[in-house]
Design a protein around this motif. Structure first.
Motif, PDB file in Angstrom:
ATOM      1  N   ALA A  66     -33.926 -61.119 -32.474  1.00  0.00           N
ATOM      2  CA  ALA A  66     -32.617 -60.593 -32.115  1.00  0.00           C
ATOM      3  C   ALA A  66     -31.962 -59.959 -33.326  1.00  0.00           C
ATOM      4  O   ALA A  66     -32.258 -60.297 -34.463  1.00  0.00           O
ATOM      5  N   GLY A  67     -31.032 -59.037 -33.059  1.00  0.00           N
ATOM      6  CA  GLY A  67     -30.237 -58.514 -34.151  1.00  0.00           C
ATOM      7  C   GLY A  67     -30.299 -57.010 -34.304  1.00  0.00           C
ATOM      8  O   GLY A  67     -29.329 -56.388 -34.705  1.00  0.00           O
ATOM      9  N   VAL A  68     -31.414 -56.376 -33.971  1.00  0.00           N
ATOM     10  CA  VAL A  68     -31.517 -54.932 -34.106  1.00  0.00           C
ATOM     11  C   VAL A  68     -32.399 -54.393 -32.991  1.00  0.00           C
ATOM     12  O   VAL A  68     -33.436 -54.978 -32.673  1.00  0.00           O
ATOM     13  N   THR A  69     -31.962 -53.320 -32.363  1.00  0.00           N
ATOM     14  CA  THR A  69     -32.691 -52.719 -31.253  1.00  0.00           C
ATOM     15  C   THR A  69     -33.117 -51.305 -31.627  1.00  0.00           C
ATOM     16  O   THR A  69     -32.623 -50.721 -32.600  1.00  0.00           O
ATOM     17  N   VAL A  72     -31.257 -48.642 -34.181  1.00  0.00           N
ATOM     18  CA  VAL A  72     -31.943 -47.944 -35.265  1.00  0.00           C
ATOM     19  C   VAL A  72     -31.842 -46.433 -35.069  1.00  0.00           C
ATOM     20  O   VAL A  72     -31.641 -45.680 -36.022  1.00  0.00           O
ATOM     21  N   GLY A  73     -31.962 -45.989 -33.817  1.00  0.00           N
ATOM     22  CA  GLY A  73     -31.824 -44.562 -33.532  1.00  0.00           C
ATOM     23  C   GLY A  73     -30.468 -44.030 -33.961  1.00  0.00           C
ATOM     24  O   GLY A  73     -30.361 -42.945 -34.536  1.00  0.00           O
ATOM     25  N   THR A  79     -23.178 -54.616 -38.355  1.00  0.00           N
ATOM     26  CA  THR A  79     -22.845 -55.688 -37.427  1.00  0.00           C
ATOM     27  C   THR A  79     -22.825 -57.004 -38.207  1.00  0.00           C
ATOM     28  O   THR A  79     -23.207 -57.056 -39.380  1.00  0.00           O
ATOM     29  N   ALA A  80     -22.400 -58.057 -37.529  1.00  0.00           N
ATOM     30  CA  ALA A  80     -22.383 -59.365 -38.187  1.00  0.00           C
ATOM     31  C   ALA A  80     -23.789 -59.749 -38.644  1.00  0.00           C
ATOM     32  O   ALA A  80     -23.982 -60.283 -39.742  1.00  0.00           O
ATOM     33  N   HIS A  81     -24.780 -59.463 -37.809  1.00  0.00           N
ATOM     34  CA  HIS A  81     -26.168 -59.773 -38.152  1.00  0.00           C
ATOM     35  C   HIS A  81     -26.612 -58.956 -39.367  1.00  0.00           C
ATOM     36  O   HIS A  81     -27.201 -59.480 -40.312  1.00  0.00           O
ATOM     37  N   GLU A  82     -26.296 -57.647 -39.364  1.00  0.00           N
ATOM     38  CA  GLU A  82     -26.737 -56.759 -40.445  1.00  0.00           C
ATOM     39  C   GLU A  82     -26.019 -57.047 -41.758  1.00  0.00           C
ATOM     40  O   GLU A  82     -26.524 -56.709 -42.829  1.00  0.00           O
ATOM     41  N   GLU A  88     -38.280 -57.326 -36.897  1.00  0.00           N
ATOM     42  CA  GLU A  88     -37.432 -57.125 -38.065  1.00  0.00           C
ATOM     43  C   GLU A  88     -38.025 -57.803 -39.286  1.00  0.00           C
ATOM     44  O   GLU A  88     -38.411 -58.965 -39.256  1.00  0.00           O
ATOM     45  N   VAL A  89     -38.085 -57.051 -40.379  1.00  0.00           N
ATOM     46  CA  VAL A  89     -38.615 -57.576 -41.624  1.00  0.00           C
ATOM     47  C   VAL A  89     -37.544 -58.421 -42.290  1.00  0.00           C
ATOM     48  O   VAL A  89     -36.415 -57.997 -42.462  1.00  0.00           O
TER      49      VAL A  89
END
Length: 303
Positions: A8-11, A15-16, A49-52, A136-137
Motif C-alpha cells: 500500500a501507499g503508491v499506485t 506515479v503517473g 502524502t502521509a505515506h510518502e 515499492e522499494v
C-alpha cells in the motif's frame, strides 16, 4: 523484486501524476535543471502524502525514492536524459507528453518501453517487479545511491564555478590551454578587458597563426547571440575565438557560431569546460590544478 503482494501507499495512477508533473517542470527548463531542484519543485506542485512523507530505516525519504525509482522507466524509454546531475526532456519525451495526456497512460507507456529495453539486454533478469507501483522499494537501490552521489558531486562543482573569482577563472582557462599545448602570452588584469580575457598562440613565439582570443564569463544564465556577436567583433580573419562560460549558450548562439564562414569561433560551456579539465588534468601545472581541485572517487559501477 516483488513477492506477489502489492504494498500500500503508491499506485500507478499516483506515479503517473508525479511523472507527468515532473515533465511539466522539466519542459519549463529547456536547458535542463538540477535533479534536486526538480524534485523540490515537484513536491511543491504535488505534495507528498502521509505515506510518502515517511522515511526508510536507512534514512531515505519515500517521496524522493519513489520519484527517482519511477524515472528509470522514462530514462530507458528515451524520454528523460540525466547528465552530470541535470535532468532534461528529450524530443521523444516531449512527443510522448503530448501523445499521452492521461498520467496513467503516460507512465504505462514508459513501462512498456522499459520492458522492450530490458528484453534487449544480454542478460535480462526474469522477475516480476515492473514499477514502483507494483512493488515499492523500501530503501535506495545501488543505482539510486550512485546517482545521488554523482549529482551531489556535480552540484558541488557547478556551485564552485559560480563562486570562483572571475580573475581566477581566467587563470583556470589559461592553465587549461597550456595543458592542451597552447602558449598563453597574456591574461587580462582585473578590470575592463576590451572584450578579451586571454590571448594564446600555437607556438612559443607567437609567430605562427592563428592567434587565439578568449572571452571568459562567470555566469549562471545562458550567453545569448548578441553577447556572442560582440565578442566576434574583436576577432580578425586570422583569429580563432574561444568563448568560455560557467553557464550555457542559447540555441541562437550555437547556431550563430556553427554557421560562421569567415570567423572561427568555438563555444565552451560549463560541461565542456569540466570535461576538458578532467581530460587534461595530468598535464596541468600544480598551480593551475588548485584552481579547480578535482579528485576522482571510484565506485563499483551499478548495473
Amino acid at each position: 523484486m516483488t513477492n506477489g503482494k502489492k504494498k500500500a501507499g503508491v499506485t500507478r495512477q499516483r506515479v503517473g501524476k508525479l511523472m507527468r508533473t515532473l515533465f511539466e517542470i522539466l519542459q519549463e527548463h529547456p536547458d535542463g535543471i538540477q535533479a534536486q531542484t526538480a524534485i523540490a519543485e515537484l513536491e511543491q506542485r504535488v505534495p507528498a502524502t502521509a505515506h510518502e512523507s515517511g522515511h526508510y530505516a536507512s534514512g531515505g525519504r519515500r517521496y524522493e525514492n519513489i520519484v527517482r525509482f519511477s524515472t528509470v522507466d522514462l530514462v530507458k524509454a528515451g524520454w528523460l536524459l540525466k547528465d552530470k546531475g541535470i535532468w532534461s526532456v528529450t524530443e521523444t519525451g516531449k512527443e510522448a507528453f503530448a501523445t499521452y495526456p492521461d498520467p496513467t497512460a503516460f507512465y504505462k507507456r514508459a513501462c512498456a518501453l522499459y520492458k522492450v529495453w530490458k528484453s534487449a539486454q544480454p542478460d535480462p533478469t526474469d522477475d516480476d517487479a515492473e514499477t514502483v507501483a507494483d512493488a515499492e522499494v523500501e530503501q535506495a537501490s545501488p543505482n539510486q545511491t550512485f546517482e545521488q552521489a554523482e549529482e551531489a558531486a556535480w552540484d558541488d562543482i557547478w556551485d564552485y564555478l559560480q563562486r570562483i573569482d572571475p580573475y581566477n577563472l581566467q587563470r583556470l582557462v589559461a592553465g587549461l590551454l597550456e595543458a592542451m599545448g597552447y602558449h598563453v602570452s597574456w591574461i587580462a588584469p582585473p578590470g575592463k578587458d576590451g572584450g578579451m580575457d586571454v590571448l594564446a598562440w600555437t607556438d612559443p613565439l607567437g609567430a605562427k597563426p592563428p592567434r587565439i582570443k578568449v572571452q571568459v564569463k562567470r555566469r549562471k544564465d545562458s550567453i545569448a547571440v548578441d553577447e556572442l556577436r560582440a565578442f566576434m567583433a574583436v576577432l580578425s580573419d586570422n583569429d580563432v575565438g574561444l568563448f568560455v562560460t560557467t553557464g550555457r549558450f542559447t540555441k541562437d548562439a550555437h547556431d550563430e557560431a556553427r554557421l560562421q564562414e569567415r570567423r572561427k569561433i568555438t563555444l565552451i560551456d560549463r560541461e565542456r569546460l569540466v570535461e576538458l579539465w578532467i581530460q587534461y588534468m595530468d598535464r596541468l601545472s600544480e598551480e593551475s590544478r588548485q584552481l579547480l581541485p578535482l579528485k576522482p572517487i571510484y565506485f563499483l559501477a551499478p548495473s
